[in-house]
Design a protein around this motif. Structure first.
Motif, short mmCIF file in Angstrom:
data_model
loop_
_atom_site.label_atom_id
_atom_site.label_comp_id
_atom_site.label_asym_id
_atom_site.label_seq_id
_atom_site.Cartn_x
_atom_site.Cartn_y
_atom_site.Cartn_z
N GLU A 65 0.85 -1.37 0.10
CA GLU A 65 -0.33 -0.38 -0.15
C GLU A 65 0.79 1.43 -0.27
O GLU A 65 1.71 1.35 0.98
N LEU A 66 0.19 1.83 -1.14
CA LEU A 66 1.87 3.61 -1.32
C LEU A 66 0.92 4.64 -0.88
O LEU A 66 -0.99 4.50 -0.88
N ASN A 67 1.06 5.48 -0.48
CA ASN A 67 0.29 6.66 -0.24
C ASN A 67 0.99 7.92 -1.29
O ASN A 67 2.25 8.77 -0.57
N PRO A 68 0.97 8.95 -1.81
CA PRO A 68 1.17 9.40 -2.82
C PRO A 68 1.65 10.82 -2.09
O PRO A 68 2.64 11.64 -2.38
N THR A 103 19.66 -7.87 -9.86
CA THR A 103 18.22 -8.24 -10.19
C THR A 103 17.55 -7.09 -9.45
O THR A 103 16.48 -7.74 -8.96
N ASN A 104 16.93 -6.18 -10.69
CA ASN A 104 15.79 -5.68 -10.17
C ASN A 104 14.29 -4.69 -10.14
O ASN A 104 14.88 -4.85 -12.20
N GLN A 105 13.42 -4.57 -10.58
CA GLN A 105 12.06 -4.38 -11.25
C GLN A 105 11.43 -2.87 -10.51
O GLN A 105 11.59 -3.73 -8.95
N LEU A 106 11.03 -2.41 -11.07
CA LEU A 106 10.64 -1.22 -10.51
C LEU A 106 8.80 -1.43 -10.74
O LEU A 106 7.87 -1.91 -11.55
N ILE A 107 7.92 -1.43 -9.64
CA ILE A 107 6.10 -1.45 -9.14
C ILE A 107 5.67 -0.35 -8.98
O ILE A 107 6.12 -0.03 -7.79
N THR A 108 4.90 0.35 -10.05
CA THR A 108 3.90 1.26 -9.50
C THR A 108 2.81 0.76 -9.18
O THR A 108 2.48 -0.21 -8.77
N SER A 109 2.41 1.90 -8.68
CA SER A 109 0.83 1.74 -8.40
C SER A 109 -0.25 1.52 -8.91
O SER A 109 0.15 1.69 -10.61
N ASN A 133 -9.76 -3.33 0.88
CA ASN A 133 -11.31 -2.99 1.21
C ASN A 133 -11.99 -2.34 0.17
O ASN A 133 -12.49 -1.11 -0.43
N ASN A 134 -12.03 -3.32 -0.87
CA ASN A 134 -13.11 -3.11 -1.75
C ASN A 134 -12.28 -2.07 -3.07
O ASN A 134 -13.57 -0.90 -3.32
N THR A 135 -11.26 -1.74 -2.74
CA THR A 135 -11.18 -0.73 -4.23
C THR A 135 -9.10 -0.63 -4.62
O THR A 135 -8.69 -1.39 -3.11
N TRP A 136 -8.96 -0.59 -4.89
CA TRP A 136 -7.06 -0.97 -5.71
C TRP A 136 -6.12 0.44 -5.77
O TRP A 136 -5.10 0.66 -5.86
N ASP A 137 -6.78 0.94 -5.61
CA ASP A 137 -6.53 3.10 -5.51
C ASP A 137 -5.06 2.97 -3.97
O ASP A 137 -5.03 2.81 -3.15
N ASN A 138 -3.51 2.12 -5.53
CA ASN A 138 -3.05 2.91 -3.98
C ASN A 138 -1.66 1.87 -4.05
O ASN A 138 -1.47 1.76 -3.12
N LYS A 139 -2.43 0.50 -4.03
CA LYS A 139 -2.09 -0.26 -4.21
C LYS A 139 -1.05 -1.53 -5.20
O LYS A 139 -2.06 -2.05 -6.20
N SER A 140 -0.72 -2.34 -4.87
CA SER A 140 0.06 -3.37 -6.37
C SER A 140 -0.11 -4.80 -5.14
O SER A 140 0.22 -4.81 -3.87
N ILE A 141 -0.22 -5.29 -6.20
CA ILE A 141 -0.23 -7.07 -5.75
C ILE A 141 1.18 -7.19 -6.53
O ILE A 141 1.44 -7.40 -8.17
N ILE A 142 1.98 -8.46 -6.04
CA ILE A 142 3.17 -8.67 -6.87
C ILE A 142 3.61 -10.17 -6.18
O ILE A 142 3.22 -10.61 -4.80
#
Length: 530
Positions: free
Chosen positions: A247-250, A279-285, A448-457
């Protein structure tokens, strides 16, 4: 009188040399007539014309010289290419591979909310406002990336460092206070199809990007205690690997090292320090990411271990442990365990220590002073000395670096046994219109029924089998013996018995004949005397 003695001595020496030459010549001719080596008998046959014997001598000598030259070329090739790597198996089970360490770093290095709470507790000079210090706290990124700000900020850094020192705060304490913790970043985790508490599998760690959260990373304390070994996963597919929800918080972003919102995921060997070369990857929101891991193992045989380290240019783990036990007080390897990457990392830390008298907080600490904001000028001045692939050498754009390519940087040795984790990434966009209930995982309920500012890896092995390479000795003593013997046999008809023939004619016979001649001379002298 003196000249006369010298003349007598010279005559005796010449006579001795003539006698020796006569003896060697006689034995050489007898050797040529009786040896089994090709062409030699034609040299020793006295009834042949002298020109024929000379031609055969030249031919034999040229053939022997060619054999020696080719043997020398073969030996040089053997010395420079003693080790080779081949594919041992294309179906090596992934249960033999440790699962990679996963280090997750928030792109935001300074949390705005935590910074405000931190500044509220500080004792500030009357002329400085709290809002101003909150704004200045973004300069902490200079400790990670010196020179990131193009403006002259020396006075700002000195003022900020003065405030820290007046409040008895060290740089690690400050960084810990303003960096988002793992609990805030990682909301839900799943490992091997089971829901787990993220705090039980992810731990705070230091990386080249500062404070991060790591899974399956064997830190120095764990390694020396020998209480933890790398986790292994015996199946493939995204459902059986590691899954976590972030969970990110811009609005909380205050000091980011890239112009985006998200996390940096680094996959590396469990014993390796997570540096820039991982080895690295960038995961955005708002992303649904799949990171398919393809492990590759390279191991060295016991034949390689028998070679000196100077020839194989690599170290086994137990050899490093022996070196560590002998040089522990010198802190030769300050990081988890031996690896080429760890050695380079320590070398970079030592370069910084030598040039600036401190070690940055993102490296494992010993008794050396931790770099603070006053050291940033020095860190920036020498960043081309320690951020390169050859630490300790100036690689600034205006300098032509001179390196000895025959040696490894910092004298580091390669790993005799190591793992490489290749990653293939694919991702989609999380959509609020998709029903969460159809996903069947409690991890998604954390949204919580919303994907805002979240990501799944999802991080998982992509297959049940993978490649395994074997490093072995290209030429053992048997190969060398056969190669050299074959060349001598091809050009000179040489065999093992030829060694005994040469030894017999030019050593044993000469010694025995000399001894017999001396004995005969003594007997003749004794008879004459009587």
């Amino acid at each position: 009188m003196e000249k006369r003695r010298r003349g007598v001595g010279r005559k005796k020496l010449k006579k001795c040399m003539r006698n020796c030459w006569s003896v060697v010549k006689d034995h050489a001719m007898e050797f040529c007539r009786n040896t089994g080596l090709h062409g030699y008998k034609y040299i020793g046959e006295s009834h042949r014309f002298i020109r024929d014997r000379i031609v055969w001598a030249i031919t034999v000598f040229a053939s022997l010289c060619i054999a020696i030259v080719i043997i020398k070329i073969s030996y040089v090739h053997y010395s420079e290419n003693r080790i080779y790597s081949v594919i041992k198996s294309t179906h090596h089970g992934i249960w033999n591979y440790p699962f990679p360490a996963v280090t997750v770093c928030d792109i935001n290095r300074v949390s705005l909310e935590l910074t405000r709470k931190f500044v509220d507790k500080l004792d500030l000079p009357p002329s400085v406002s709290k809002e101003f210090i909150v704004h200045e706290m973004s300069l902490l990124n200079e400790l990670l990336y010196p020179g990131q700000n193009s403006q002259n900020i020396r006075n700002n850094l000195s003022r900020l460092q003065y405030i820290f020192e007046s409040n008895d705060l060290s740089i690690p304490t400050v960084v810990n206070a303003v960096t988002q913790n793992c609990e805030s970043l990682l909301k839900s985790c799943r490992l091997k199809t089971f829901d787990v508490d993220c705090n039980t599998i992810f731990e705070p760690s230091v990386s080249r990007d500062g404070l991060c959260c790591s899974f399956n990373y064997i830190t120095r304390e764990k390694y020396f205690s020998r209480t933890v070994s790398p986790r292994k996963i015996t199946s493939c597919g995204y459902q059986s690997g590691l899954t976590f929800l972030i969970e990110l918080n811009p609005d909380d972003y205050h000091a980011s090292f890239v112009g985006s919102v998200g996390i940096k995921v680094m996959l590396h060997d469990p014993y390796d320090y997570p540096d820039f070369d991982t080895t690295n990857q960038l995961i955005t929101s708002q992303r649904y990411s799949f990171m398919t891991v393809i492990p590759i193992e390279t191991y060295s045989t016991e034949n390689v271990r028998e070679l000196p380290v100077s020839d194989r240019h690599c170290l086994f783990q137990d050899e490093w442990e022996h070196m560590k036990s002998q040089q522990y007080d010198k802190q030769t390897f300050a990081f988890t365990g031996f690896s080429y990457r760890n050695c380079l990392t320590e070398c970079r830390a030592n370069v910084i220590k030598t040039k600036c008298g401190c070690i940055p907080y993102y490296y494992q600490q010993n008794e050396t002073r931790v770099c603070n904001l006053k050291d940033i000028d020095c860190l920036e001045a020498y960043k081309f000395w320690y951020e390169s692939a050859w630490p300790g050498t100036d690689f600034s754009p205006k300098v032509e670096p001179v390196v000895n390519r025959k040696n490894m940087p910092c004298g580091c040795k390669l790993d005799c046994n190591f793992y490489v984790y290749n990653v293939e990434k694919s991702e989609g966009i999380l959509d609020n219109r998709i029903s969460h209930t159809g996903l069947n995982y409690s991890i998604y309920n954390g949204a919580n029924n919303t994907w805002d500012n979240k990501s799944i890896i999802h991080i998982f092995f992509g297959d049940l089998v993978s490649l395994q390479y074997r490093r072995d000795v290209r030429y053992s003593w048997r190969h060398v013996f056969a190669t050299f013997g074959g060349l001598l046999g091809l050009f000179a008809g040489f065999s093992l018995m030829s060694i005994f023939e040469c030894t017999y004619f030019f050593v044993v016979r000469i010694i025995t004949d000399t001894y017999s001649q001396r004995k005969n001379r003594k007997n003749v002298a004794l008879i004459n005397y009587m």
